[in-house]
Design an enzyme around this catalytic site. Structure first.
Site, mmCIF file in Angstrom:
data_model
loop_
_atom_site.group_PDB
_atom_site.id
_atom_site.type_symbol
_atom_site.label_atom_id
_atom_site.label_comp_id
_atom_site.label_asym_id
_atom_site.label_seq_id
_atom_site.Cartn_x
_atom_site.Cartn_y
_atom_site.Cartn_z
ATOM 1 N N ARG A 171 53.683 10.149 28.799
ATOM 2 C CA ARG A 171 52.222 10.403 28.766
ATOM 3 C C ARG A 171 51.710 10.696 27.349
ATOM 4 N NH1 ARG A 171 53.377 8.481 32.578
ATOM 5 N NH2 ARG A 171 53.209 9.203 34.732
ATOM 6 N N SER A 222 46.984 13.734 38.915
ATOM 7 C CA SER A 222 47.674 14.999 38.632
ATOM 8 C C SER A 222 46.965 15.715 37.497
ATOM 9 C CB SER A 222 49.121 14.734 38.215
ATOM 10 O OG SER A 222 49.797 14.084 39.263
ATOM 11 N N GLU A 312 47.427 17.041 31.835
ATOM 12 C CA GLU A 312 47.441 15.598 31.607
ATOM 13 C C GLU A 312 45.996 15.129 31.429
ATOM 14 O OE1 GLU A 312 50.150 13.495 34.221
ATOM 15 O OE2 GLU A 312 48.849 11.747 34.182
HETATM 16 C C1 FAD Z 1 43.583 9.238 41.919
HETATM 17 C C2 FAD Z 1 44.193 9.185 40.549
HETATM 18 C C3 FAD Z 1 45.541 8.898 40.405
HETATM 19 C C4 FAD Z 1 46.128 8.834 39.145
HETATM 20 N N1 FAD Z 1 47.454 8.518 39.034
HETATM 21 C C5 FAD Z 1 48.017 8.388 37.824
HETATM 22 C C6 FAD Z 1 49.382 7.988 37.699
HETATM 23 O O1 FAD Z 1 50.093 7.771 38.677
HETATM 24 N N2 FAD Z 1 49.878 7.851 36.448
HETATM 25 C C7 FAD Z 1 49.128 8.061 35.336
HETATM 26 O O2 FAD Z 1 49.642 7.895 34.225
HETATM 27 N N3 FAD Z 1 47.837 8.449 35.432
HETATM 28 C C8 FAD Z 1 47.262 8.611 36.635
HETATM 29 N N4 FAD Z 1 45.962 9.006 36.748
HETATM 30 C C9 FAD Z 1 45.199 9.338 35.553
HETATM 31 C C10 FAD Z 1 44.343 8.174 34.999
HETATM 32 O O3 FAD Z 1 44.250 7.150 35.929
HETATM 33 C C11 FAD Z 1 44.958 7.639 33.721
HETATM 34 O O4 FAD Z 1 45.040 8.662 32.768
HETATM 35 C C12 FAD Z 1 44.133 6.474 33.168
HETATM 36 O O5 FAD Z 1 44.878 5.832 32.166
HETATM 37 C C13 FAD Z 1 42.782 6.916 32.604
HETATM 38 O O6 FAD Z 1 42.005 5.762 32.383
HETATM 39 P P1 FAD Z 1 40.443 5.807 32.134
HETATM 40 O O7 FAD Z 1 40.022 4.462 31.648
HETATM 41 O O8 FAD Z 1 39.740 6.308 33.309
HETATM 42 O O9 FAD Z 1 40.329 6.825 30.925
HETATM 43 P P2 FAD Z 1 39.289 8.026 30.704
HETATM 44 O O10 FAD Z 1 39.508 9.054 31.746
HETATM 45 O O11 FAD Z 1 37.925 7.506 30.530
HETATM 46 O O12 FAD Z 1 39.807 8.584 29.299
HETATM 47 C C14 FAD Z 1 41.088 9.163 29.202
HETATM 48 C C15 FAD Z 1 41.414 9.322 27.715
HETATM 49 O O13 FAD Z 1 41.609 8.022 27.166
HETATM 50 C C16 FAD Z 1 40.861 7.904 25.951
HETATM 51 N N5 FAD Z 1 40.473 6.491 25.839
HETATM 52 C C17 FAD Z 1 39.843 5.746 26.775
HETATM 53 N N6 FAD Z 1 39.661 4.487 26.329
HETATM 54 C C18 FAD Z 1 40.180 4.461 25.066
HETATM 55 C C19 FAD Z 1 40.288 3.448 24.055
HETATM 56 N N7 FAD Z 1 39.838 2.213 24.244
HETATM 57 N N8 FAD Z 1 40.863 3.789 22.885
HETATM 58 C C20 FAD Z 1 41.329 5.037 22.666
HETATM 59 N N9 FAD Z 1 41.260 6.034 23.565
HETATM 60 C C21 FAD Z 1 40.701 5.741 24.757
HETATM 61 C C22 FAD Z 1 39.675 8.826 26.140
HETATM 62 O O14 FAD Z 1 39.149 9.252 24.901
HETATM 63 C C23 FAD Z 1 40.299 9.984 26.909
HETATM 64 O O15 FAD Z 1 40.871 10.920 26.031
HETATM 65 C C24 FAD Z 1 45.347 9.079 38.005
HETATM 66 C C25 FAD Z 1 43.975 9.366 38.134
HETATM 67 C C26 FAD Z 1 43.408 9.417 39.407
HETATM 68 C C27 FAD Z 1 41.943 9.703 39.554
#
Ligand code: FAD
Length: 327
Positions: A171, A222, A312
């Site tokens: 992560r 999580s 996380e």
């Molecule tokens: C129901 C559920 C289940 C999940 N299960 C998992 C799992 O099994 N494994 C796992 O790893 N995660 C899991 N997650 C967490 C989440 O899905 C991940 O962290 C995902 O990668 C976040 O993506 P996002 O586009 O929504 O990012 P956001 O929530 O919008 O942003 C997250 C971070 O990424 C940064 N970011 C976004 N885009 C960019 C970019 N282009 N360049 C640089 N930084 C950037 C943002 O600044 C922020 O700090 C889960 C979340 C939910 C809601």
């Protein structure tokens, strides 16, 4: 702020919104507005918007799908930028993807082409850019295993890093340690396999995930990272039953369960009764309640086990991460 809003709205292909309620842009559905929200699918436009934002002196941040964010009730004083390009291209076993693509679309794209390596990421919400940023993963695999190159902006220029330069860990990546860096695209190297078998793996995973995280659940997955067994103090590691350890990790949920987290509530913020590391907004939860619950859980685990839970999830608009000292 208004001159910045005006300048941003003049950039071609940029969509701008003032006082954008971030609760509408995040899966937790919590938090106040961003002063300005600006999105674009063009790299040049994004860089121009970033230059305008930086010259304004306003704070800024980049978001993806908002599935891993906790936004404060006061919101974000600054400019929330979003890169929404979604292109996916395959050339043999290589797949290029824009950061704004939905991770599930990339997983499906690879499976449809009989390319193996992403199927265990099925059902992880959010964008490809954030998946690279946070080295998203599940079922023993992370996206880093398949990343060949990442194209990003380092605040000065657009650069390309190979896998080693991305410094991926559990992560973690180099991008997470440089909040001002912005991922634009990635290139992944996959391997040929039977599409039907890949689809079966992915749908099995999706079924389990949808039970654990119903699609309408307002949450961030999580809340806390799991612990790497090797990094736990030996006295603590010795207290963890062997059957709890998975792929060299001790789930944060194990410690949380021991301190009675399951089913705890604060206002409309609940810990799931079936999963101690899953906190959700049951209706009209506030960031203050969420933060207080997170602090309480950290405090309980600290005092009972002497270990520090690490989030996380990423915080937006908070002076400090939620901790006992905040309350
Ligand atoms: C129901 C559920 C289940 C999940 N299960 C998992 C799992 O099994 N494994 C796992 O790893 N995660 C899991 N997650 C967490 C989440 O899905 C991940 O962290 C995902 O990668 C976040 O993506 P996002 O586009 O929504 O990012 P956001 O929530 O919008 O942003 C997250 C971070 O990424 C940064 N970011 C976004 N885009 C960019 C970019 N282009 N360049 C640089 N930084 C950037 C943002 O600044 C922020 O700090 C889960 C979340 C939910 C809601």
């Amino acid at each position: 702020m208004d001159p910045t809003l005006a300048r941003l709205s003049q950039i071609p292909n940029v969509t701008v919104r003032r006082d954008a309620p971030l609760s509408e842009y995040t899966r937790f559905a919590i938090g106040g507005p961003a002063d300005i929200y600006a999105e674009t699918a063009r790299v040049e436009s994004f860089l121009e918007a970033l230059a305008v934002t930086r010259s304004s002196g306003l704070d800024y941040m980049v978001m993806g799908g908002g599935t891993n964010l906790i936004v404060s009730d006061a919101g974000f004083r600054g400019v929330m930028l979003r890169f929404v390009a979604k292109r996916l291209l395959a050339a043999g076993e290589r797949v290029s993807c824009d950061a704004g693509a939905v991770l599930q679309d990339l997983v499906d794209f690879a499976i449809d082409r009989g390319l193996k390596g992403l199927e265990t990421l099925a059902g992880i919400p959010g964008s490809v850019g954030a998946a690279i940023y946070g080295n998203a993963g599940a079922y023993g695999h992370s996206i880093s295993e398949r990343v060949r190159q990442v194209r990003f902006f380092d605040g000065e220029r657009v650069r390309v890093f190979d896998n080693a330069e991305c410094q991926f860990h559990y992560r973690e990546s180099v991008f997470k340690r440089h909040k001002e860096w912005i991922v634009f695209s990635g290139e992944l190297l996959l391997e040929p396999a039977d599409a039907g078998a890949l689809r079966e793996t992915a749908s099995g995973i999706l079924k389990v995930r949808n039970e654990k995280f119903p699609v309408t659940m307002k949450c961030a997955g999580s809340i806390f990272k799991n612990f790497l067994l090797a990094e736990l103090p030996s006295g603590v590691a010795a207290r963890v039953p062997a059957h709890v350890i998975k792929e060299g990790k001790v789930p944060a949920a194990y410690f949380l369960e021991q301190v009675g987290a399951k089913g705890m509530t604060r206002g409309d913020i609940h810990v799931a009764t079936y999963h101690a590391n899953l906190i959700y907004n049951a209706g009209h939860g506030t960031a203050a309640d969420l933060c207080a619950l997170i602090s309480e859980l950290k405090q309980r685990v600290r005092s009972q086990f002497g270990v520090e839970l690490e989030e996380e999830v990423q915080y937006v608009g908070f002076a400090n991460p939620c901790s006992a000292s905040n309350h």
